[in-house]
Design an enzyme around this catalytic site. Sequence first.
Site, short mmCIF file in Angstrom:
data_model
loop_
_atom_site.label_atom_id
_atom_site.label_comp_id
_atom_site.label_asym_id
_atom_site.label_seq_id
_atom_site.Cartn_x
_atom_site.Cartn_y
_atom_site.Cartn_z
CE LYS A 104 33.10 -20.76 -2.07
NZ LYS A 104 33.80 -21.99 -2.50
CD GLU A 126 30.36 -16.78 5.13
OE1 GLU A 126 29.80 -15.71 5.42
OE2 GLU A 126 30.19 -17.37 4.04
CB SER A 387 32.82 -26.22 -8.37
OG SER A 387 33.71 -27.08 -7.69
C1 LIG Z 1 33.53 -23.28 -2.06
C2 LIG Z 1 33.69 -24.28 -3.11
C3 LIG Z 1 32.79 -25.37 -3.24
C4 LIG Z 1 31.68 -25.66 -2.27
O1 LIG Z 1 30.69 -24.69 -2.20
P1 LIG Z 1 29.22 -24.90 -2.76
O2 LIG Z 1 28.46 -23.78 -2.14
O3 LIG Z 1 28.74 -26.23 -2.31
O4 LIG Z 1 29.29 -24.81 -4.24
C5 LIG Z 1 32.98 -26.25 -4.30
N1 LIG Z 1 33.98 -26.09 -5.18
C6 LIG Z 1 34.86 -25.06 -5.08
C7 LIG Z 1 35.95 -24.96 -6.09
C8 LIG Z 1 34.74 -24.12 -4.05
O5 LIG Z 1 35.63 -23.13 -3.97
#
Ligand SMILES: *Cc1c(COP(=O)(O)O)cnc(C)c1O
Length: 401
Positions: A104, A126, A387
Amino acid sequence: MRNVLPWREPATPAGTMGEPLTRGRFGEYGGRYAPESLVEACREVDEAFREAWADPGFRGALARLLAVHAGRPTPLTPARRLSEALGVELYLKREDLTHTGSHKINNVLGQALLATRMGRRRLIAETGAGQHGVATATAAALLGLEATVFMGERDIERQALNVFRMRMLGAEVVPVTTGSRTLKDATSEAMRHWVGATADSHYCIGSVVGPDPYPWLVREFQRVIGDEARAQCAAELRTGVPDHVVACVGGGSNAAGTFAGFADTPARLVGVEAEGGAGAARGRLGVLHGSRSLFLQDDDGQIVEAHSVAAGLDYPGVGPEHAHLRDLGRARYVTVTDDEAIAAAVRLARTEGIVPALESAHALAWVIRAAGGGELAAGATVLMTLSGRGDKDVSTLKELL
Ligand SMILES: *Cc1c(COP(=O)(O)O)cnc(C)c1O
């Protein structure tokens, strides 16, 4: 229920994952469904972003922030022990190693820098579990901006630690008491608030959703994941380009950023959704939060609340570009259950010494299932975007394990 969409050979029409069509369309999805004043504000964001993205000065400043503040480039880690057990070659793109612990930060640093360039002094955001709120508060503090974060009352109760973090970083956290008092309502409220504050505030949306230009802009800020991974794969993989590229999908930003680096290759793109938040795999056409896309709905067209053990996948829809990639057959969307994701998180911890975010564990769960079920050929090379890190999920896991 398993994914039932046909597994078509990747065919990539020219322009796939390039700029959207006029009026922010990805095929029949996207657009700018917003009140008049926000349509104008979105137009300004669009113009500013186009200019900035074409300006080497802006790109250089962002690249430097990503390097010195967020810790990029992130490594590509071969998952050696797990690969051996699964009979594939799995590589992890380590967004968990960025500052604040997930992808993010790539998007918020881009948007915060854009807001500064536009002369805005405040970011509006948000947040659901608080991850995007914390990232926004972080970027605001770094660049000397104010931050106002809308968060559902229920999420505020469930995510006390992230609420504290945001406040410690100097952000104002505004409780949202409407509807189900979760992310969907916080997003509506943030957009409503922006209507009266467009002159001095930038709306910093957290995924590839919302009115044009956000789905495109956020994907471009996240494509650093895919671009880095493409070069790292070229240097380190036996096959150069991975056979499969896998990422989890909430709104779809880490997946879109990853896919963007491989859209013009033969790699098969797989987006993994939570069983209870499968907008791309099982959603229906609708309009929400300024954009036409696929959303979970009941028979009356009411948006159905999503449910996932991973807070970041708890969104009832998916970004418009993913809906389009699905229709094209360029990407495929599959689902995994909470239990599969939890088991995958434990397995990664024990084989590779990495505790993943539960969102990322969904992507891994599909890799494990597909390797076992023969969907991944023996020896196939797989790039998976990790992620985020699992620190935020340890109390959830402690309850469940
Ligand atoms: C917010 C988040 C996601 C999901 O968001 P995407 O917009 O689909 O990438 C996935 N993994 C983590 C660690 C997150 O914090």
